[in-house]
Enzyme design. Structure first.
Site, PDB file in Angstrom:
ATOM      1  N   ILE A 494      33.573  -3.743  15.115  1.00  0.00           N
ATOM      2  CA  ILE A 494      34.714  -2.844  15.168  1.00  0.00           C
ATOM      3  C   ILE A 494      34.592  -1.884  14.002  1.00  0.00           C
ATOM      4  O   ILE A 494      34.645  -2.283  12.837  1.00  0.00           O
ATOM      5  CB  ILE A 494      36.062  -3.615  15.096  1.00  0.00           C
ATOM      6  CG1 ILE A 494      36.161  -4.627  16.245  1.00  0.00           C
ATOM      7  CG2 ILE A 494      37.231  -2.640  15.148  1.00  0.00           C
ATOM      8  CD1 ILE A 494      35.606  -5.993  15.903  1.00  0.00           C
ATOM      9  N   VAL A 569      33.755  -6.644  11.313  1.00  0.00           N
ATOM     10  CA  VAL A 569      34.881  -5.717  11.187  1.00  0.00           C
ATOM     11  C   VAL A 569      34.661  -4.764  10.021  1.00  0.00           C
ATOM     12  O   VAL A 569      34.427  -5.201   8.886  1.00  0.00           O
ATOM     13  CB  VAL A 569      36.212  -6.484  10.988  1.00  0.00           C
ATOM     14  CG1 VAL A 569      37.385  -5.507  10.995  1.00  0.00           C
ATOM     15  CG2 VAL A 569      36.385  -7.542  12.066  1.00  0.00           C
ATOM     16  N   ASP A 570      34.763  -3.471  10.299  1.00  0.00           N
ATOM     17  CA  ASP A 570      34.678  -2.444   9.257  1.00  0.00           C
ATOM     18  C   ASP A 570      35.838  -1.474   9.463  1.00  0.00           C
ATOM     19  O   ASP A 570      35.666  -0.342   9.898  1.00  0.00           O
ATOM     20  CB  ASP A 570      33.337  -1.719   9.339  1.00  0.00           C
ATOM     21  CG  ASP A 570      33.141  -0.740   8.185  1.00  0.00           C
ATOM     22  OD1 ASP A 570      34.046  -0.646   7.347  1.00  0.00           O
ATOM     23  OD2 ASP A 570      32.105  -0.072   8.137  1.00  0.00           O
ATOM     24  N   LEU A 571      37.048  -1.952   9.165  1.00  0.00           N
ATOM     25  CA  LEU A 571      38.262  -1.157   9.342  1.00  0.00           C
ATOM     26  C   LEU A 571      39.046  -1.151   8.040  1.00  0.00           C
ATOM     27  O   LEU A 571      38.939  -2.075   7.236  1.00  0.00           O
ATOM     28  CB  LEU A 571      39.143  -1.738  10.451  1.00  0.00           C
ATOM     29  CG  LEU A 571      38.603  -1.705  11.881  1.00  0.00           C
ATOM     30  CD1 LEU A 571      39.566  -2.444  12.808  1.00  0.00           C
ATOM     31  CD2 LEU A 571      38.424  -0.275  12.360  1.00  0.00           C
ATOM     32  N   ASN A 603      34.251  -6.392   5.571  1.00  0.00           N
ATOM     33  CA  ASN A 603      33.794  -5.843   4.298  1.00  0.00           C
ATOM     34  C   ASN A 603      34.946  -5.737   3.311  1.00  0.00           C
ATOM     35  O   ASN A 603      36.112  -5.719   3.694  1.00  0.00           O
ATOM     36  CB  ASN A 603      33.152  -4.464   4.514  1.00  0.00           C
ATOM     37  CG  ASN A 603      34.139  -3.465   5.082  1.00  0.00           C
ATOM     38  OD1 ASN A 603      34.989  -3.803   5.902  1.00  0.00           O
ATOM     39  ND2 ASN A 603      34.049  -2.218   4.665  1.00  0.00           N
TER      40      ASN A 603
END
Length: 1202
Positions: A494, A569-571, A603
């Site tokens: 994501i 997840v990178d949001l 992250n």
């Protein structure tokens, strides 16, 4: 301090000690008062001078020479009345007209000259008065002992003011070149600091004292060359003191931030009365007002206030520590009356009193501020806890002894760990821009350093990724997590629009599906252009969803949830907290995608949120080019990251990310690990209930490029499309439409649009579904087969739907996230076996001893009372590697503050006597299970002191606690955590080791200050204890490894890579093969932000809007059709230039599928503006997707290839 503002005068608070202290006798001579009155008389008698006769200069208590001089109203004064106008001739000005600041040197020189003239000066009344002023009002001229104590109070630049004692030594003597032997000049400099208004000295005006808030009653104006005037700003009643504000006046703009109580003391020598202005931590500011009932009210600055939970907790922690530090000064070494030690103190009573008044003011302010941050939303909050005579909240922090309650981890993990700014300077100079554009969502920019073969991508002016550190992020995110999963088959990411996570995921030999959720497909297309990272739209294993993640998650098939091995997840935190359903935010919904033994990765520093959601969490930390370092957090409900097996998947990597699976490498990079016991609210989960109402309408458009088709490309294509849709299960109730090489099949559940290019053997399909979206894969495969395509690519765009569609109730059951119980909610207890806790403690202490890495170990053991058993002491006393054991027994006396202070002094004296004259220091400290809460508090007070840490403890030392009650004695755990935060820097670490048997639970807490690879050492300790207690039936489990603050990296030499290091051939080949044939934009129009008016949309209105917008861009419609579906409408329009589909959801959402053969990006922009104008600007574009249509697995527009 140089201030570029109008600087207000000083207060008349401290008078010469030679004045006799006589009360209530008006006949007593008061030369100082007479001098002040003479100044007003002199101004009034001067040409152009005005003094309001309704005011008087007097003592605060008339006749009492111990009270300060004030200016008060003799009778009512109305707003606007002039209080005093001082002619320009009466004002002392600088010798250098360009001199300014709070200490303009030439003003002090000019004043000194006049003060030396005395009664012969033309300013005689004024300078004679100044000559009689005290020489020691401000801290810069206090006695040295007073200055030293004041600086100790301020700490290491912890409490304002800055440069607290520097006015004379640094500014007058060094900057201005003042002569230390010239006492009059030094005094003149003091008077300028305290009384000047910028560079001028104004008699009479500087007699008005300072007070803010409702008390301020005057303000000033200057007419340069004419006069300085002070005017009443409100009605002043008879008897009321007349006040100025020294920091909030009309011309005090530069003092409205970061200038308050501390600065007042530094510059004027007094602690201001309420209301006070406080600022702390270089971040936050508030005003502190005292209500009529004595309570204190905190009014936070609207901008500079802690808003997030994290910042509130961090602020409270900081204030708690400062209060304890100040109380330790006040109640410890300095806990005596001035008269007891005045001879040895070497400071005046006024200095002593002022310092402690300042201490009390800060304690009161921070107590009140902490109380206001206790889970309250108001910008101002009354401190309503039990209050002392100062009106402060005693319940917040009552002594310097830490209550050892659980508190927020406030170490500044986000601070830079390398010289990031040096690289940024290189980046700015040597990385020219190669492309920049604003998408619908963000500013996108690419830069390249040709000499270094490095390309970087920025989003909103923040570097997101560069070729030189691409593996550092994407390899670790993927492969460091994958080592915990036996077989990687399904991965979802994501936010990875650059396709680099996709590249890593496709390396796994058994991979079956990789799903990508990305808001902005422009990032994907431009990344392919510049990095040659293929999005693999042509790979059946790859599935892209472009659009708002909150909508995408609602449309994912139900069988996707609980099926993915990795969720990457990178949001941003903002997006993660957005709502998907009433019960679920984005984070919660993403966690539901994991298969039971899967791993989720995020992250940045996100472990606290992961600890709330998952049974197991892991944090990795490692060095990284450009951004200094990288933090990754893993979460799982079944993978125990400390104990679970790891797997070698055989993937090739540039860095060690693919090689962290062996016993010798598995703990490399580990910074934090925790097993989390599920709280009650995560266990009493209520399954999602299907609503009887359709609360939202959403759909998808599958973009399908079918190349090398084998069927005839003419109107007959619609028969194939129709029969294919029906065979899959869609309801075609409307005859297909064909015009200008474009056809559409309208269904109850959506439409299929087909654009044909016979010569190119190519069909551009749009599969727009608002019903049965879960069949989109089946429909796509059936169409590809039906047209005989040998080369196809596809991806999805999330759009609106239609309310009242025929299948919405059934669809809700089979798409989107459903709340499920995922946590382990069994009681955290082991009923089998038996455990001798004293034996377990003894074994633990024995196994911890080698962690000191020392020979001839010196240990201290804190026990209970001297006549009580102390297992730790017994264990260490017989240990062969321990040379000396120091027992510390419980002090006699209760928990009263005086008893605890005496006990602390006794313990310190004992340690000092033991270590005096030796080089030995403590390698090990054990707080036995018999040691009380009080003794933990005292030991905490000793160990967190920097001086005692250096005096008594070796550079590397171990501390151990033992808790016989896991739930009821968490303060033992907090004791070690305070120690971790006090030592502060990695590799300091705290570990929790839990023992369970026979229904009882115990915890050994272990702290290490400098073990280089602590996880490996503690794994061995755990294993050894397990072996030694193997016959007990007990479960011994390491549950928590908590690292400290990341160190500054020096030298900083991370591995870097070049663009040429990656396999670019496949990307280059695809890039060169692209043939764009048209341009498509999918625009989602919504109600204009902030609009209250009803849109009153209808099918006929939208047809008119479409016609008007197309006419505006010179497109002539050849066919226009409307179709009623559910509560909404589908509109079809064709033209020679292109074709256009409009879907209205029946409420306030309109999708426009805009396709033209003209490949100019400006055309779609012009249409957007024209359509918006046609709606009378009631609507605006909320989401937008732009894509090329063509052959050669097209990704880029013609303008990107040409």
């Amino acid at each position: 301090m140089i201030l570029s503002i109008q600087h207000i005068s000083a207060i008349l608070l401290l008078w010469s000690s030679s004045i006799p202290l006589v009360r209530g006798d008006d006949s007593v001579s008061d030369p100082h008062l007479e001098g002040a009155q003479a100044i007003f008389d002199w101004v009034a008698s001067s040409e152009g001078g005005i003094v309001n006769p309704k005011q008087e200069v007097r003592r605060a208590v008339p006749g009492d020479l111990s009270t300060p001089l004030i200016v008060a109203a003799k009778e009512r004064i109305e707003a606007g009345e002039i209080m005093v106008r001082v002619p320009w001739a009466n004002i002392i000005k600088p010798d250098d007209p360009d001199d300014d600041g709070q200490l303009p040197c030439s003003t002090a020189t000019a004043l000194a000259r006049e003060m030396k003239l005395g009664k012969d000066s033309k300013y005689a009344p004024y300078v004679m008065y100044l000559n009689g002023e005290s020489d020691t009002q401000i801290p810069s001229v206090w006695s040295q002992p007073a200055q030293d104590l004041f600086l100790k109070v301020l700490g290491d630049k912890e409490i304002p003011p800055a440069r607290a004692t520097a006015w004379i030594s640094k500014h007058w003597y060094q900057r201005c070149g003042g002569d230390p032997e010239d006492k009059v000049s030094t005094k003149a400099a003091l008077m300028v600091i305290q009384r000047s208004d910028d560079e001028i000295m104004i008699p009479a005006y500087d007699a008005y004292n300072h007070r803010n808030g409702k008390y301020t009653s005057t303000d000033t104006t200057i007419k340069v060359g004419s006069y300085h005037e002070t005017v009443a700003t409100r009605t002043i009643e008879a008897g009321e003191e007349i006040f100025l504000s020294y920091n909030l006046c009309k011309h005090c703009g530069g003092r409205k931030m970061d200038y308050g109580t501390g600065e007042m003391l530094r510059d004027y020598g007094f602690v201001e009365q309420y209301p006070r202005r406080l600022h702390y931590m270089d971040e936050y500011q508030f005003d502190l007002e005292q209500n009529d009932d004595g309570t204190l009210q905190v009014i936070w600055d609207k901008v500079y206030r802690p808003k997030s939970r994290n910042n509130k907790e961090r602020t409270k922690n900081w204030m708690r520590k400062q209060i304890r530090r100040l109380l330790k000064l006040k109640l410890g070494d300095w806990n005596f009356d001035y008269d007891e030690k005045k001879d040895e103190l070497g400071m005046t009573r006024s200095e002593w009193n002022t310092i402690w008044e300042f201490v009390d003011a800060n304690i009161a302010a921070m107590r009140a501020a902490m109380d206001s941050l206790e889970d309250k939303k108001e910008s101002s909050q009354t401190c309503s806890s039990s209050q002392n005579e100062e009106g402060t909240c005693d319940a917040v922090v009552s002594s310097h002894y830490d209550m050892l309650e659980e508190e927020w981890d406030d170490l500044p993990y986000a601070q830079d760990t390398c010289n990031f700014h040096t690289w940024m300077q290189t980046y700015k100079k040597q990385y020219p821009v190669i492309e920049t554009l604003d998408t619908e969502y963000q500013a996108l920019q690419f830069k390249e350093h040709p000499g270094a073969d490095d390309i970087c991508m920025e989003l909103d002016k923040i570097v997101q990724i560069c070729s030189n550190y691409r593996p550092h992020y994407h390899e670790y995110v993927t492969h460091a997590a994958a080592r915990f999963v036996k077989d990687i088959r399904r991965v979802i990411f994501i936010g990875g629009g650059d396709s680099m996570l996709l590249h890593e995921a496709l390396k796994y030999p058994n991979i079956e599906k990789v799903v990508g959720l990305e808001l902005d497909q422009t990032v994907t297309r431009k990344s392919f252009k510049h990095f040659r990272t293929q999005p693999h739209f042509d790979n059946d294993k790859v599935e892209w969803w472009f659009g708002d993640a909150t909508k995408s998650l609602l449309l994912l098939p139900e069988d996707y949830f609980g099926s993915f091995d990795l969720v990457l997840v990178d949001l941003s935190e903002t997006v993660m907290s957005m709502s998907v359903t009433k019960e679920l935010d984005v984070f919660d919904a993403l966690s539901l995608l994991l298969q039971p033994n899967g791993v989720m990765v995020k992250n940045e520093m996100y472990k606290d949120k992961f600890n709330e959601v998952f049974d197991y969490t892991l944090e990795l930390y490692y060095i990284c080019p450009v951004i200094c370092d990288q933090v990754l957090v893993f979460g799982s409900n079944n993978v125990d990251f400390f104990h679970a097996p790891t797997y070698d998947h055989g993937v090739e990597t540039f860095l060690s990310a693919g090689n962290l699976h062996s016993p010798d490498t598995r703990f490399d990079l580990m910074h934090h690990y925790k097993r989390n016991i599920a709280p009650e609210d995560k266990c009493n989960v209520t399954p999602s209930q299907d609503s009887l109402l359709q609360e939202s309408a959403a759909g998808i458009i599958e973009i399908l490029n079918a190349e090398k088709v084998s069927v005839a490309l003419d109107e007959s294509i619609l028969g194939i499309v129709k029969s294919t849709a029906q065979s899959v299960g869609f309801d075609v109730t409307i005859d297909p439409v064909f015009d200008n090489e474009f056809g559409a099949v309208i269904m109850e559940e959506g439409y299929i649009a087909a654009r044909i290019w016979p010569k190119e053997e190519y069909i551009a399909f749009d599969l727009n579904l608002w019903g049965k979206t879960y069949l989109v894969d089946t429909l796509k495969s059936a169409l590809v087969k039906a047209v005989g395509s040998k080369d196809y690519s596809s991806y999805r765009v999330v759009v609106g739907g239609i309310y009242g569609s025929s299948t919405w109730k059934e669809d809700k059951k089979v798409v989107g996230p459903k709340i499920k119980q995922l946590r382990h909610c069994d009681e955290d207890i082991v009923t089998e076996g038996t455990l001798d806790d004293k034996l377990a403690l003894g074994i633990t202490v024995e196994e911890v001893v080698p962690l000191t890495k020392a020979k001839d170990i010196t240990a201290a053991v804190m026990c209970g009372l001297a006549n009580e058993e102390c297992p730790s002491l017994k264990s260490l006393s017989s240990h062969s590697e321990v040379k000396k054991v120091i027992p510390i027994y419980e002090c006699q006396g209760g928990e009263e503050l005086e008893s605890m202070i005496a006990c602390e002094a006794t313990v310190l004296n004992e340690l000092e006597n033991i270590f005096e004259g030796t080089s030995n220091k403590l390698n090990l400290v054990v707080l036995d299970g018999s040691a009380s809460f009080k003794m933990h508090q005292i030991m905490n007070s000793i160990m967190v002191m920097e001086s005692t840490e250096e005096t008594f403890f070796s550079d590397h030392f171990i501390a151990v606690t033992w808790s016989p009650d896991l739930k009821g004695q968490k303060w033992r755990r907090e004791f070690l955590d305070r120690l971790r935060k006090s030592v502060k820097w990695d590799p300091a670490v705290r570990v929790e080791l839990v023992f369970q048997a026979g229904g009882k639970s115990y915890e050994a807490g272990i702290f290490s200050s400098k073990l280089e690879n602590p996880a490996y050492d503690f794994e061995k300790v755990e294993s050894k204890i397990q072996r030694r207690l193997s016959g007990s039936g007990a479960r011994i489990e390491l549950r928590h490894v908590h690292g400290a603050l990341y160190r500054f990296i020096n030298p900083y030499n991370p591995d870097e890579f070049k663009q040429a290091d990656y396999d670019l051939e496949p990307g280059n080949a695809q890039y060169d093969a692209q043939v764009p044939l048209g341009r498509q934009s999918i625009m989602q129009f919504v109600r204009r932000s902030g609009l209250a008016k009803n849109l009153s949309l209808s099918g006929s209105k939208l047809s008119d809007y479409l016609k008007e917008a197309l006419k505006e861009i010179d497109v002539r419609i050849s066919l226009l059709r409307n179709f009623k579906i559910g509560e909404g409408v589908v509109i079809l329009a064709t033209a020679v230039d292109g074709n256009f589909m409009v879907v209205w959801d029946g409420k306030e959402h309109v999708d426009v599928n805009f396709f033209t053969f003209r490949q100019s990006p400006e055309l779609a922009d012009s249409f957007k503006d024209a359509f918006t104008q046609a709606t009378h600007r009631l609507m605006e574009v909320g989401l937008r997707d732009d894509q090329p249509r063509g052959t050669g697995r097209v990704v880029n527009f013609l303008s990107d290839i040409a």
